[in-house]
Write a protein that holds these residues in place. Sequence first.
Motif, PDB file in Angstrom:
ATOM      1  N   ARG A  92     -34.891 -12.688 -26.153  1.00 25.30           N
ATOM      2  CA  ARG A  92     -33.968 -11.935 -26.985  1.00 25.30           C
ATOM      3  C   ARG A  92     -32.996 -12.885 -27.681  1.00 25.30           C
ATOM      4  O   ARG A  92     -32.905 -14.060 -27.340  1.00 25.30           O
ATOM      5  CB  ARG A  92     -33.195 -10.905 -26.151  1.00 25.30           C
ATOM      6  CG  ARG A  92     -32.190 -11.508 -25.194  1.00 25.30           C
ATOM      7  CD  ARG A  92     -31.432 -10.418 -24.445  1.00 25.30           C
ATOM      8  NE  ARG A  92     -30.431 -10.988 -23.568  1.00 25.30           N
ATOM      9  CZ  ARG A  92     -29.206 -11.314 -23.955  1.00 25.30           C
ATOM     10  NH1 ARG A  92     -28.844 -11.133 -25.214  1.00 25.30           N
ATOM     11  NH2 ARG A  92     -28.345 -11.822 -23.101  1.00 25.30           N
ATOM     12  N   THR A  93     -32.270 -12.367 -28.667  1.00 28.45           N
ATOM     13  CA  THR A  93     -31.264 -13.164 -29.373  1.00 28.45           C
ATOM     14  C   THR A  93     -29.943 -13.058 -28.631  1.00 28.45           C
ATOM     15  O   THR A  93     -29.475 -11.951 -28.331  1.00 28.45           O
ATOM     16  CB  THR A  93     -31.104 -12.667 -30.815  1.00 28.45           C
ATOM     17  OG1 THR A  93     -32.349 -12.808 -31.495  1.00 28.45           O
ATOM     18  CG2 THR A  93     -30.039 -13.459 -31.548  1.00 28.45           C
TER      19      THR A  93
ATOM     20  N   GLU B 259     -27.040 -15.218 -32.308  1.00 27.50           N
ATOM     21  CA  GLU B 259     -26.121 -14.788 -33.347  1.00 27.50           C
ATOM     22  C   GLU B 259     -24.772 -15.426 -33.052  1.00 27.50           C
ATOM     23  O   GLU B 259     -24.482 -15.792 -31.902  1.00 27.50           O
ATOM     24  CB  GLU B 259     -25.996 -13.266 -33.365  1.00 27.50           C
ATOM     25  CG  GLU B 259     -27.281 -12.545 -33.731  1.00 27.50           C
ATOM     26  CD  GLU B 259     -27.120 -11.036 -33.695  1.00 27.50           C
ATOM     27  OE1 GLU B 259     -26.028 -10.558 -33.294  1.00 27.50           O
ATOM     28  OE2 GLU B 259     -28.074 -10.340 -34.054  1.00 27.50           O
TER      29      GLU B 259
ATOM     30  N   ALA C 237     -32.684 -18.111 -29.677  1.00 26.20           N
ATOM     31  CA  ALA C 237     -31.831 -18.025 -30.866  1.00 26.20           C
ATOM     32  C   ALA C 237     -30.539 -17.284 -30.506  1.00 26.20           C
ATOM     33  O   ALA C 237     -30.503 -16.485 -29.560  1.00 26.20           O
ATOM     34  CB  ALA C 237     -32.564 -17.304 -31.988  1.00 26.20           C
TER      35      ALA C 237
END
Length: 251
Positions: A13-14, A43, A41
């Motif tokens: 998941r991000t 945010e 990754a």
Amino acid sequence: MLMNSVLDQDALRTGLLMAAGSLRAVMEVMLSAHLRAGGAAFETVYGPSEKLRQSIAEGRTPDVFASASLAHLEMLAPRRLLGPSSVFARNALCVVARPERHFDATKFAECLCDPAVRLATSTPGSDPMGDYTWQLFRNIGRQRPGAFEQLSQNARQLSGADIPAANERSPYIAAFEEDRADAYVMYRTNAMLVKQAMPQLQLIPVPDAYNVHCAYGIAAAMELSIGRHFVSFVLSPAGRKILTQHGFEMP
């Protein structure tokens, strides 16, 4: 090095990284390197560390919080919103000034206290850079009676009051481009970026007798491993190299 992250379901998941605005440039490089090494990754949300801390205390749940002051992580520790924190980098203050002001580093306090100089700062109480700047003013005041009152009253607080929009331009560059400041107290790492954008500006180191050395802290959420993996990368030799390349000192 990231440690079997392909098998780690959390890494699919991000994640969410909340970090001090002064870390934006280095963290973007760090995140890219982390991704290339097999990590997840993220945010990102960048802004004044105190504002980010308030957001976390009010219920936002980042996977990683990187603050320009260890105190903000320590304030969250009793609520167990994040795991143990580590000092991962250090910074120092610097003054960026217009060349026509002829800022003399050998007369640092005298130049800074010149009432004709429009002196810009960040916002104390909201942004650690503002808090560190007010400590700088106190340090000057110990050797120059009345200087703290003069500097703190004259300072134009042009940044650090709010979390900026993702695409908002640098407030430091804007202050000079819009002719709202003659000199700006900021982190040395920020000063390097401003100098790249506006080579005509002067960079004046703060003398050791006055300077404030700033400790950056980082912590990950306790429940999931995605944040711990990223923190491990930041603390690794590869992460430390990236921090050093961006002007940060190692603890």
